[in-house]
Design a protein around this motif. Structure first.
Motif, PDB file in Angstrom:
ATOM      1  N   MET A 246       0.768  -1.239   0.023  1.00  0.00           N
ATOM      2  CA  MET A 246      -0.036   0.070  -0.194  1.00  0.00           C
ATOM      3  C   MET A 246       0.829   1.192   0.073  1.00  0.00           C
ATOM      4  O   MET A 246       2.045   1.085   0.335  1.00  0.00           O
ATOM      5  N   PRO A 247       0.273   2.325  -0.403  1.00  0.00           N
ATOM      6  CA  PRO A 247       1.097   3.221  -0.372  1.00  0.00           C
ATOM      7  C   PRO A 247       1.682   4.118   0.908  1.00  0.00           C
ATOM      8  O   PRO A 247       0.686   3.478   2.064  1.00  0.00           O
ATOM      9  N   PRO A 248       2.512   4.955   1.171  1.00  0.00           N
ATOM     10  CA  PRO A 248       2.661   5.353   2.498  1.00  0.00           C
ATOM     11  C   PRO A 248       1.700   5.855   3.313  1.00  0.00           C
ATOM     12  O   PRO A 248       0.867   6.379   2.693  1.00  0.00           O
ATOM     13  N   ILE A 249       1.871   6.118   4.673  1.00  0.00           N
ATOM     14  CA  ILE A 249       0.961   6.386   5.282  1.00  0.00           C
ATOM     15  C   ILE A 249      -0.053   7.957   4.955  1.00  0.00           C
ATOM     16  O   ILE A 249      -1.063   8.068   5.041  1.00  0.00           O
ATOM     17  N   GLU A 250       0.972   8.822   4.478  1.00  0.00           N
ATOM     18  CA  GLU A 250       0.342  10.251   4.178  1.00  0.00           C
ATOM     19  C   GLU A 250      -0.422  10.132   3.089  1.00  0.00           C
ATOM     20  O   GLU A 250      -1.517  10.850   2.810  1.00  0.00           O
ATOM     21  N   GLN A 251      -0.455   8.957   2.094  1.00  0.00           N
ATOM     22  CA  GLN A 251      -1.223   8.748   1.006  1.00  0.00           C
ATOM     23  C   GLN A 251      -2.528   8.062   1.417  1.00  0.00           C
ATOM     24  O   GLN A 251      -3.397   8.097   0.605  1.00  0.00           O
ATOM     25  N   GLN A 252      -2.371   7.618   2.683  1.00  0.00           N
ATOM     26  CA  GLN A 252      -3.824   6.757   2.907  1.00  0.00           C
ATOM     27  C   GLN A 252      -4.794   7.677   3.871  1.00  0.00           C
ATOM     28  O   GLN A 252      -5.944   7.384   4.058  1.00  0.00           O
ATOM     29  N   LEU A 253      -4.050   8.656   4.610  1.00  0.00           N
ATOM     30  CA  LEU A 253      -4.772   9.512   5.385  1.00  0.00           C
ATOM     31  C   LEU A 253      -5.887  10.164   4.934  1.00  0.00           C
ATOM     32  O   LEU A 253      -7.067  10.493   5.585  1.00  0.00           O
ATOM     33  N   PRO A 254      -6.176  10.624   3.533  1.00  0.00           N
ATOM     34  CA  PRO A 254      -7.074  11.090   2.987  1.00  0.00           C
ATOM     35  C   PRO A 254      -8.453  10.384   3.425  1.00  0.00           C
ATOM     36  O   PRO A 254      -9.653  11.055   3.238  1.00  0.00           O
ATOM     37  N   ILE A 255      -8.408   9.062   3.272  1.00  0.00           N
ATOM     38  CA  ILE A 255      -9.556   8.286   3.430  1.00  0.00           C
ATOM     39  C   ILE A 255     -10.092   8.664   4.768  1.00  0.00           C
ATOM     40  O   ILE A 255     -11.302   8.636   4.970  1.00  0.00           O
ATOM     41  N   LEU A 256      -9.220   8.480   5.971  1.00  0.00           N
ATOM     42  CA  LEU A 256      -9.701   8.806   7.206  1.00  0.00           C
ATOM     43  C   LEU A 256      -9.936  10.315   7.424  1.00  0.00           C
ATOM     44  O   LEU A 256     -11.116  10.368   8.183  1.00  0.00           O
TER      45      LEU A 256
END
Length: 347
Positions: A246-256
């Motif tokens: 999966m992408p790095p954390i900063e690229q997943q945070l928009p979902i949250l």
């Protein structure tokens, strides 16, 4: 406010452990005396924040968690008795349920080893969350007819976990295994089926239940508005999956951010330097799992600010960490806890 909250901007007494006996005769595991040094740090963490490991049967944690040298088999069966007394460990992830459904009796045996404040994160069996049936080497060879079956999820996972763990059940994780192009090219069909399963799961949970339902992905292409809509509609959240698939954390945070307000569930599984399939390499590099060999300061800092914002706002936050993340789960948790407290003092 949301930028600060998710980290884009800079931002009861424990019982005395018993002394270990000889390795051969050990039947009860004790907590390392050094673990109590983290009591003051734990007291400064947000009340709703829970840290834990992903699998706990590691002899290399002697002096960090265990007060002696124990066989893996002993730690697997009795380790939670000591582990849950560690000031920083208020949850744990039961990974073995992914490979085979556990019984009510097995869940109850885990629950009996911990106190009333402890909570479990449990993974749904792959028989529900994998679109393929796989051989012993992990290679898919046929379509799974039970993929995202709500009735099977409740029968083989949700109900046994609820009955066995009781009020110590914290999070139900549905980790979707990597999907074929058939599904990735038709995400609407996938999200419709996922939504149907989540609806059945939600109906099986008591109305007053505080159990969190979280969906973890292995395909970055599914990070989309449709995912957010599906999760919101059925009272579920997104599980941050920190690893090479999966992408790095900063690229997943928009979902949250799109799901806010709501809880956080994070599973930090594998250091990105090992790539998407580097679990074996990570195990070899990190054994015996008693030191931070592969520190990931970037991920730690962003995760710490995110946790401070979410848990500090009164939302539940669960983070479980594998040895494969940095080399030693307990030390990773210590560093992350320190970073959370430091981010608070810097505000």
């Amino acid at each position: 406010m949301q930028d600060d909250l998710f980290g884009d901007a800079p931002p009861p007494s424990k019982s005395t452990p018993k002394k270990a006996a000889s390795k051969r005769s050990l039947t009860q595991v004790g907590l390392a005396e050094q673990a109590q040094e983290w009591t003051e740090l734990a007291a400064h963490l947000p009340q709703h924040l829970r840290f834990g490991v992903s699998t706990w049967s590691y002899p290399g944690w002697k002096g960090l968690v265990w007060n002696g040298e124990y066989d893996r088999s002993v730690l697997s069966k009795r380790g939670l008795e000591a582990y849950h007394q560690h000031p920083l460990m208020r949850t744990v992830c039961i990974d073995r349920s992914f490979w085979r459904p556990l019984t009510v009796t097995q869940y109850a045996a885990y629950a009996a080893q911990v106190d009333e404040d402890f909570r479990f994160v449990v993974k749904c069996p792959a028989m529900v969350t994998d679109a393929q049936v796989r051989d012993e080497h992990g290679k898919g060879y046929t379509v799974n007819p039970d993929f995202l079956s709500g009735s099977l999820a409740v029968e083989q996972f949700v109900q046994p976990a609820m009955d066995g763990l009781g009020n110590k059940l914290g999070v139900l994780v549905f980790q979707l295994s990597p999907l074929s192009l058939k599904w990735l090219n038709h995400p609407d069909d996938l999200f419709q089926q996922l939504g149907q399963m989540l609806a059945v799961v939600r109906q099986a949970l008591p109305a007053e239940s505080g159990v969190i339902v979280a969906v973890e992905l292995r395909d970055a292409a599914l990070l989309s508005p449709s995912l957010v809509t599906t999760l919101k509609t059925h009272g579920a959240t997104f599980c941050l999956g920190l690893h090479g698939k999966m992408p790095p954390i900063e690229q997943q945070l928009p979902i949250l951010r799109a799901l806010w307000p709501g809880p956080l569930v994070c599973r930090w599984n594998l250091n990105r330097r090992f790539g998407p399939y580097g679990y074996g390499e990570a195990q070899e590099a990190h054994a015996p799992f008693n030191a931070l060999v592969s520190e990931d300061v970037h991920t730690r800092q962003i995760l710490a600010r995110t946790l401070r914002g979410i848990a500090g706002a009164g939302q539940p936050a669960y983070v479980t960490i594998s040895n494969d993340a940095e080399g030693c789960s307990p030390l990773s948790i210590q560093k992350l806890a320190q970073a959370v407290v430091s981010s608070a003092s810097a505000e």
